[in-house]
Design a protein around this motif. Structure first.
Motif, mmCIF file in Angstrom:
data_model
loop_
_atom_site.group_PDB
_atom_site.id
_atom_site.type_symbol
_atom_site.label_atom_id
_atom_site.label_comp_id
_atom_site.label_asym_id
_atom_site.label_seq_id
_atom_site.Cartn_x
_atom_site.Cartn_y
_atom_site.Cartn_z
ATOM 1 N N ARG A 1 19.385 19.066 -8.587
ATOM 2 C CA ARG A 1 18.267 18.677 -9.458
ATOM 3 C C ARG A 1 18.689 17.439 -10.243
ATOM 4 O O ARG A 1 19.611 17.495 -11.049
ATOM 5 N N ILE A 2 18.015 16.340 -9.985
ATOM 6 C CA ILE A 2 18.361 15.069 -10.603
ATOM 7 C C ILE A 2 17.243 14.640 -11.549
ATOM 8 O O ILE A 2 16.062 14.694 -11.188
ATOM 9 N N THR A 3 17.607 14.219 -12.755
ATOM 10 C CA THR A 3 16.632 13.737 -13.735
ATOM 11 C C THR A 3 16.867 12.255 -13.986
ATOM 12 O O THR A 3 17.969 11.844 -14.354
ATOM 13 N N LEU A 4 15.828 11.455 -13.767
ATOM 14 C CA LEU A 4 15.900 10.016 -13.970
ATOM 15 C C LEU A 4 15.307 9.647 -15.327
ATOM 16 O O LEU A 4 14.382 10.307 -15.815
ATOM 17 N N LEU A 5 15.812 8.584 -15.918
ATOM 18 C CA LEU A 5 15.350 8.158 -17.235
ATOM 19 C C LEU A 5 14.216 7.141 -17.108
ATOM 20 O O LEU A 5 14.284 6.222 -16.289
ATOM 21 N N PRO A 6 13.175 7.283 -17.929
ATOM 22 C CA PRO A 6 12.079 6.310 -17.927
ATOM 23 C C PRO A 6 12.453 5.072 -18.729
ATOM 24 O O PRO A 6 13.429 5.077 -19.484
ATOM 25 N N GLU A 7 11.652 4.031 -18.579
ATOM 26 C CA GLU A 7 11.892 2.777 -19.288
ATOM 27 C C GLU A 7 10.642 2.407 -20.090
ATOM 28 O O GLU A 7 9.521 2.488 -19.594
ATOM 29 N N LEU A 8 10.845 1.991 -21.335
ATOM 30 C CA LEU A 8 9.731 1.573 -22.180
ATOM 31 C C LEU A 8 9.475 0.080 -21.971
ATOM 32 O O LEU A 8 10.371 -0.737 -22.141
ATOM 33 N N VAL A 9 8.245 -0.257 -21.602
ATOM 34 C CA VAL A 9 7.861 -1.651 -21.360
ATOM 35 C C VAL A 9 6.797 -2.037 -22.392
ATOM 36 O O VAL A 9 5.656 -1.570 -22.327
ATOM 37 N N LEU A 10 7.196 -2.855 -23.358
ATOM 38 C CA LEU A 10 6.287 -3.255 -24.436
ATOM 39 C C LEU A 10 5.663 -4.616 -24.123
ATOM 40 O O LEU A 10 6.359 -5.584 -23.862
ATOM 41 N N LYS A 11 4.316 -4.655 -24.171
ATOM 42 C CA LYS A 11 3.593 -5.875 -23.814
ATOM 43 C C LYS A 11 2.665 -6.343 -24.910
ATOM 44 O O LYS A 11 1.862 -7.254 -24.717
ATOM 45 N N GLY A 12 2.752 -5.684 -26.085
ATOM 46 C CA GLY A 12 1.961 -6.129 -27.235
ATOM 47 C C GLY A 12 0.852 -5.204 -27.665
ATOM 48 O O GLY A 12 0.363 -5.306 -28.800
#
Length: 340
Positions: free
Chosen positions: A322-333
């Motif tokens: 069971r593998i858990t991947l990390l999300p990424e926050l993408v801020l565009k305004g």
């Protein structure tokens, strides 16, 4: 007229059994004889039947992929990742769309079993599988490797690849807080699903960590679909003490929010801020810079497919992966707080 193994045997002067061994790369054949057979195959332009080959080798080199909503770009990205790895290993894919219907999912699983596939990658529907004995027994009795992708099945212990939804929602909500927002609403996904529950947990944790009260009136329960978010956003807009920002738990629901804002002639982020979960390319095409938490969808597909291949090759292993991947926050305004 189709060419048969008999035709190849006649042309190369060997038995049909020898031709079969060359085609299936099984059993010993002298190199000189093998080259005769290969030459005959080339001259006759013979193409082996995939069905016939699977019957002789008990292998189809085919993987089943089951998703709940093929029209959602989220699953399109996952399928893209799966296909990339499948191509590298010369594997075929049978794709099934269940339309979030558990009965269709059961039917798809039974169909795939009949096709003698070697494994399944599946994102289960949001339905409460733990109350459906037919569903559980269907999965457990498939007798082939199963890998879950971003979806859980209660009371089961299948291999899987997941996203840290709590962290993703926490980071998205915290980004709004850092901008100065204190009245932050959330539109959840279907609360029967684990990702929806985890995203709500992450939202609440971010508020608590920043000493912001959790108010029920700012928690709206959606279902991942465009229509529900559209209607909910219309309700939010009419609130007397409406929130200054919304955290939206899926890409399709973000689209519903944007449509409601557009109809009410509200600007983002001047009138209200928004951060969604998972990207939606159509928003960029329309020139709308909407911030989002990016679940690594293509990577999930790639990791899930590699995991399935590894399980197929090591069938005697009982280790559950069971593998858990990390999300990424993408801020565009769109998360900004514009004081009036």
């Amino acid at each position: 007229m189709s060419v048969t193994i008999y035709d190849i045997a006649q042309k190369s002067g060997v038995s049909r059994a020898t031709v079969s061994r060359v085609l299936n790369d099984s059993g010993y054949v002298k190199e000189e004889t093998k080259q005769k057979v290969l030459k005959a195959i080339k001259e006759l332009n013979y193409t082996p039947s995939a069905i016939a080959r699977s019957l002789s080798t008990s292998k189809t080199n085919t993987i089943g992929v089951v998703v709940p909503e093929i029209s959602n770009p989220f699953f399109g990205e996952i399928i893209k990742g799966i296909s990339q790895i499948a191509d590298e290993h010369n594997l075929n894919i049978i794709l099934c769309d269940t339309e979030e219907n558990i009965n269709k999912e059961i039917k798809a699983l039974k169909l795939l079993r009949q096709q003698r596939i070697e494994g399944i990658i599946i994102t289960p529907t949001a339905a409460e599988h733990k109350f459906n004995s037919e569903y559980l027994s269907t999965l457990e009795n498939l007798g082939i490797p199963i890998v879950l992708v971003d979806g859980h099945v209660e009371y089961s212990n299948f291999n899987g690849v997941f996203v840290d939804h709590i962290k993703g929602a926490y980071d998205g909500t915290e980004a709004l807080i850092k901008e100065g927002h204190r009245k932050i609403a959330i539109i959840t996904g279907d609360m029967k699903s684990r990702p929806a529950k985890d995203r709500l947990i992450g939202y609440k944790k971010a508020l608590s960590a920043n000493n912001i009260p959790i108010e029920d009136r700012y928690i709206f329960y959606g279902d991942y679909n465009y229509e529900s978010a559209y209607g909910i956003t219309k309700e939010i807009i009419k609130m007397e003490d409406r929130p200054t920002a919304i955290f939206v738990s899926s890409n399709m629901m973000s689209l519903g929010c944007v449509k409601a804002f557009y109809e009410e002639k509200m600007n983002i982020p001047e009138d209200i801020a928004i951060i969604g979960f998972d990207k939606l390319d159509v928003l960029n095409i329309l020139g709308l810079d909407i911030s989002f938490v990016n679940g690594p969808t293509v990577e999930m597909g790639r990791v899930g497919m590699n995991m399935l291949i590894d399980i197929i090759r090591n069938k005697n292993s009982r280790e559950v992966k069971r593998i858990t991947l990390l999300p990424e926050l993408v801020l565009k305004g769109s998360e900004m707080y514009i004081k009036k």
